[in-house]
Design a protein around this motif. Structure first.
Motif, PDB file in Angstrom:
ATOM      1  N   ASP A 261       0.892  -1.085   0.125  1.00 55.98           N
ATOM      2  CA  ASP A 261       0.127   0.113   0.016  1.00 55.98           C
ATOM      3  C   ASP A 261       0.778   1.236   0.029  1.00 55.98           C
ATOM      4  N   GLY A 262       0.418   2.206  -0.770  1.00 55.87           N
ATOM      5  CA  GLY A 262       0.931   3.676  -0.790  1.00 55.87           C
ATOM      6  C   GLY A 262       2.233   3.815  -1.535  1.00 55.87           C
ATOM      7  N   GLU A 263       2.495   2.469  -2.536  1.00 52.58           N
ATOM      8  CA  GLU A 263       3.507   2.574  -3.452  1.00 52.58           C
ATOM      9  C   GLU A 263       3.269   3.613  -4.687  1.00 52.58           C
ATOM     10  N   ASP A 264       2.136   3.876  -4.735  1.00 55.41           N
ATOM     11  CA  ASP A 264       1.904   4.995  -5.938  1.00 55.41           C
ATOM     12  C   ASP A 264       1.952   6.385  -5.457  1.00 55.41           C
ATOM     13  N   LEU A 265       1.932   6.741  -4.108  1.00 58.19           N
ATOM     14  CA  LEU A 265       1.979   8.169  -3.718  1.00 58.19           C
ATOM     15  C   LEU A 265       3.223   8.846  -4.208  1.00 58.19           C
TER      16      LEU A 265
ATOM     17  N   ARG B 243      14.798  -5.336   8.059  1.00 57.15           N
ATOM     18  CA  ARG B 243      13.502  -4.517   8.156  1.00 57.15           C
ATOM     19  C   ARG B 243      12.956  -4.770   6.659  1.00 57.15           C
ATOM     20  N   ARG B 244      11.791  -5.012   6.618  1.00 61.34           N
ATOM     21  CA  ARG B 244      11.206  -5.176   5.494  1.00 61.34           C
ATOM     22  C   ARG B 244       9.922  -4.094   5.288  1.00 61.34           C
ATOM     23  N   PRO B 245       9.797  -3.511   4.062  1.00 64.35           N
ATOM     24  CA  PRO B 245       8.612  -2.341   4.156  1.00 64.35           C
ATOM     25  C   PRO B 245       7.171  -3.169   4.090  1.00 64.35           C
ATOM     26  N   VAL B 246       6.256  -2.644   4.777  1.00 62.12           N
ATOM     27  CA  VAL B 246       4.923  -3.319   4.813  1.00 62.12           C
ATOM     28  C   VAL B 246       3.893  -2.116   4.194  1.00 62.12           C
ATOM     29  N   ARG B 247       4.382  -1.066   4.318  1.00 57.56           N
ATOM     30  CA  ARG B 247       3.439  -0.032   3.764  1.00 57.56           C
ATOM     31  C   ARG B 247       4.021   1.352   3.620  1.00 57.56           C
ATOM     32  N   LEU B 248       3.698   2.218   2.522  1.00 58.36           N
ATOM     33  CA  LEU B 248       4.163   3.536   2.660  1.00 58.36           C
ATOM     34  C   LEU B 248       2.988   4.361   3.204  1.00 58.36           C
ATOM     35  N   LEU B 249       3.344   5.294   3.905  1.00 63.37           N
ATOM     36  CA  LEU B 249       2.474   6.116   4.745  1.00 63.37           C
ATOM     37  C   LEU B 249       2.279   7.634   3.933  1.00 63.37           C
ATOM     38  N   GLY B 250       1.121   8.179   4.249  1.00 64.01           N
ATOM     39  CA  GLY B 250       1.022   9.612   3.661  1.00 64.01           C
ATOM     40  C   GLY B 250      -0.453   9.723   2.954  1.00 64.01           C
TER      41      GLY B 250
ATOM     42  N   ASP C 123      -1.121  13.029   0.609  1.00 67.55           N
ATOM     43  CA  ASP C 123      -0.883  13.284  -0.694  1.00 67.55           C
ATOM     44  C   ASP C 123       0.556  12.970  -1.054  1.00 67.55           C
ATOM     45  N   ARG C 124       1.393  12.761  -0.270  1.00 66.00           N
ATOM     46  CA  ARG C 124       2.620  12.344  -0.560  1.00 66.00           C
ATOM     47  C   ARG C 124       3.222  11.454   0.503  1.00 66.00           C
ATOM     48  N   VAL C 125       4.258  10.906   0.304  1.00 69.71           N
ATOM     49  CA  VAL C 125       4.924   9.956   1.293  1.00 69.71           C
ATOM     50  C   VAL C 125       5.255  10.434   2.661  1.00 69.71           C
ATOM     51  N   THR C 126       5.042  10.069   3.655  1.00 69.81           N
ATOM     52  CA  THR C 126       5.746  10.745   4.959  1.00 69.81           C
ATOM     53  C   THR C 126       6.491   9.744   5.789  1.00 69.81           C
ATOM     54  N   GLY C 127       6.446   8.377   5.334  1.00 70.66           N
ATOM     55  CA  GLY C 127       7.064   7.479   5.809  1.00 70.66           C
ATOM     56  C   GLY C 127       6.948   6.182   5.385  1.00 70.66           C
ATOM     57  N   VAL C 128       7.967   5.255   5.996  1.00 68.87           N
ATOM     58  CA  VAL C 128       7.592   3.779   5.581  1.00 68.87           C
ATOM     59  C   VAL C 128       7.290   2.887   6.777  1.00 68.87           C
TER      60      VAL C 128
END
Ligand code: NAP
Length: 463
Positions: free
Chosen positions: A120-124, A282-289, A291-296
């Motif tokens: 999730d969030g990969e397209d932000l 550490r493996r990424p499970v979701r990108l947060l944000g 309207d744009r990325v704020t964290g992983v």
């Protein structure tokens, strides 16, 4: 020439090589220099420029590695090889039409697509594939400038997912001081955008441990020589399970990597320097944000006895306003040439293309589209020779037959409105790039737009 190797009318064996990167150039070289029979090669590329990833992949701050283009150029200068750039197979000419001009085709067009993380969030906005960023900083004409430059604007904290050499390239370029990049051949807008990004922290993230990292020691060590960045490693990330100890003992690259990483555990953050973290497990499970990325959001992992990452159920958030996934490349088919979707490669046996499981007469493959996106530039030399050996054996055995008697390929392309770029045209582009670089005291500046590349050709030809 024996009857078997003569394709029929005493003329040389005619081969089209699709993709003028290292694999294509080494293939052309092996065909013209090592074949026991005369061979001519049309070396096609969809770009007006040769060299593939040597031009648009090797990081511009690695000028010594990029200098391999001078060696590759020798194959282009061979009278048996004709560079035919700015031609897209499938658009300017169909594969069937091309095959009618030649006796054999070798596909060497690489693996240009990125692999997704599928989270999730990969397209932000603010989430990029390394392929996007690399294409942009190398001045690839198809780079998505707007997306990359919007993603870089105001970036303080970047996370690079993956621990291969491409991830290190990306991290290094982001962490470099503007004056380190200034002498490179990066286009000016790239230098400006990178200089304007207020990067304070870059985190390179491995989903497994340091024993499984695929970067090489020379590239790793280089991170400690950056003018304004300090490499930081948490000693807890370097604790090894017995299985990892065993793996490292049998792997010189991993042993050396670990020694380098251990040296760096004593580093501390320093004021006014970029913090360049190397973090593992550490493996990424979701990108947060929104309207744009704020964290992983990442999950901590351990590595099982088979070397797989296993989630521990502990999560943490790494703040980031740019996330670059550098998790490998993937090949795609050409119209008329399928690829295996899982591996992203063309099914083949020793370079002979397999269609429905059987070798397809006169069709071959070399480079990343043959074996997948692995190895250094030189790996393609051996790979190309294997393919060429298969091709020449087939010619000897009479498997390759002269295919038709069509007009010259370049004439056909021109008649269809294409604008093929030949070797002398490429020389004009080359000279224009050197001249552009000289205006700012650089050896070269890459022309990054197809139109400016073609304008240089037209200007030199008086068109
Ligand atoms: P790579 O070496 O295959 O590295 C890919 C990285 O992505 C691995 O660390 C992999 O981890 C990780 N990864 C894959 N899927 C992931 C996921 N879902 N989540 C998190 N991590 C994931 O590929 P590359 O860096 O793109 O390089 C391609 C080739 O070019 C390599 O052979 C490389 O050596 C070469 N190259 C060389 C240079 C140089 O010599 N200076 C420079 C650039 C590239 P796992 O191992 O856990 O799968």
């Amino acid at each position: 020439m024996s009857d078997e190797t003569d394709p029929g009318d005493g003329r040389p064996l005619r081969v089209a090589v699709i993709g003028a990167g290292p694999a294509g150039i080494y293939t052309a070289e092996a065909l013209t220099r090592r074949a026991p029979v005369p061979v001519t090669v049309d070396l096609l590329d969809r770009l007006p420029t040769p060299f593939g990833l040597v031009r648009h992949g090797i990081a511009p701050d690695h000028p010594k590695m990029r200098a391999i283009r001078d060696t590759l150029h020798r194959a282009l200068d061979d009278p048996g090889v004709r560079f035919v750039g700015n031609v897209e197979v499938g658009t300017d000419i169909t594969l069937d039409d091309l095959r009618a001009h030649v006796d054999a085709v070798v596909y060497t067009y690489g693996a240009a697509l990125d692999r997704p993380l599928s989270i999730d969030g990969e397209d932000l906005p603010g989430s990029l594939a390394a392929t996007d960023l690399v294409a942009w900083y190398c001045g690839h004409p198809d780079a998505d400038r707007a997306r990359v430059e919007a993603s870089l604007e105001g970036v303080r904290r970047a996370v690079v997912v993956g621990v291969g050499n491409v991830a290190l390239d990306v991290a290094r370029v982001l962490a470099r001081a503007p004056q380190e990049l200034e002498p490179t051949d990066m286009p000016q807008h790239v230098l400006d955008a990178l200089a304007a990004a207020p990067v304070e922290e870059v985190t390179v993230l491995g989903r497994r441990g340091p024993a499984q990292a695929s970067f090489t020691t020379m590239e790793l060590r280089e991170l400690d020589g950056l003018e304004q960045a300090t490499v930081l490693v948490d000693p807890a990330d370097l604790e090894l399970s017995p299985a990892a100890e065993e793996r490292i003992a049998g792997d010189r690259n991993a042993t050396r990597n670990l020694a380098v990483l251990r040296e760096w555990t004593g580093h501390r953050p320093e004021p006014d320097r970029v913090r360049l973290h190397l973090r593992f497990h550490r493996r990424p499970v979701r990108l947060l944000g929104a309207d744009r990325v704020t964290g992983v959001e990442v999950e901590r992992t351990t590595v099982d006895d088979e070397g797989r990452a296993v989630g521990t159920g502990e999560y943490e958030v790494l703040p980031a306003d740019l996330v670059v996934r550098s998790v490998g490349y993937r090949g795609q088919g050409l119209p008329g040439l399928p690829v295996d979707q899982r591996s992203g490669t063309v099914p083949n046996e020793d370079g002979r293309v397999l269609r429905d499981g059987a070798p397809s007469a006169g069709e071959y493959v070399a480079g990343w589209i043959k074996r997948g996106p692995t190895g250094v530039v030189g790996t393609n030399k051996h790979d190309a020779r294997e393919t060429v050996a298969s091709l020449l054996a087939d010619a000897e055995a009479g498997v390759i037959r002269p295919s038709g008697d069509r007009d010259d390929l370049v004439q056909t392309l021109r008649a269809r409105g294409a604008e093929p770029v030949l070797l002398e045209d490429w020389r004009a582009i080359d000279a224009a790039e050197v001249a552009l670089g000289a205006t700012r005291g650089r050896a070269r500046t890459t022309l990054h737009e197809r139109e400016s590349l073609l304008s240089a050709v037209r200007a030199a030809a008086g068109r």
